[in-house]
Design an enzyme around this catalytic site. Sequence first.
Site, PDB file in Angstrom:
ATOM      1  N   THR A   1       0.874  -1.172   0.000  1.00  0.00           N
ATOM      2  CA  THR A   1       0.000   0.000   0.000  1.00  0.00           C
ATOM      3  C   THR A   1       0.907   1.216   0.000  1.00  0.00           C
ATOM      4  O   THR A   1       2.075   1.140   0.375  1.00  0.00           O
ATOM      5  CB  THR A   1      -0.947   0.058   1.220  1.00  0.00           C
ATOM      6  OG1 THR A   1      -0.172   0.030   2.412  1.00  0.00           O
ATOM      7  CG2 THR A   1      -1.927  -1.093   1.213  1.00  0.00           C
ATOM      8  N   SER A   2       0.340   2.343  -0.398  1.00  0.00           N
ATOM      9  CA  SER A   2       1.141   3.556  -0.540  1.00  0.00           C
ATOM     10  C   SER A   2       1.406   4.272   0.770  1.00  0.00           C
ATOM     11  O   SER A   2       2.449   4.871   0.958  1.00  0.00           O
ATOM     12  CB  SER A   2       0.454   4.527  -1.496  1.00  0.00           C
ATOM     13  OG  SER A   2       0.323   3.928  -2.755  1.00  0.00           O
TER      14      SER A   2
END
Length: 183
Positions: free
Chosen positions: A8-9
């Site tokens: 995930t970012s």
Amino acid sequence: MLIGYARTSTLEQLAGLEAQQKELEATGCEKVWSEQTSSVSKRDKLAEAMSFCREGDVFVVTKLDRLARSVRHLGEIIEALEGQGVGLRVLSLGLDTTTATGKLMLNVLGSVAQFEREMMLERQKEGIAKAKAEGKYKGRKPTARLKSEQVLALISEGQSKRDVARELGISERSVHRICTSQH
């Protein structure tokens, strides 16, 4: 062996990371690497996971955008995996490159994504041309030229072009351009 990769970012996306990990484990991944970093940042866990792979393994991700930042980057990853004799499985697409159909689908998807990007750039170019014709588009403000007086004053004080650029937050090339346009 099935090897999973989840990403995930941001830290706020912890639930998304956990969901990816659970999906990868439910698929049968024996090892799962996870990281929270943007697609453009250095991704150490991706590199670790890929280097762990051995011939005959399958590298598994939940979605394509969790793996690659662009069609070109995806191509590089696939080439590296294929070089190791490792397949790629993308769960959300039902894609598995260990099959002929999977390889075909991946190439088609990559081509469609590239076509989509080129069309978007073409539309953007047309929009800019139309805005310019209507006098609505002026381009970005020339920030470096607005600092010409400051550049020349600092240079005359004996500062190097590099130091001037750093101090004023402009490129060294801009400093050079300003200095040469004054002679």
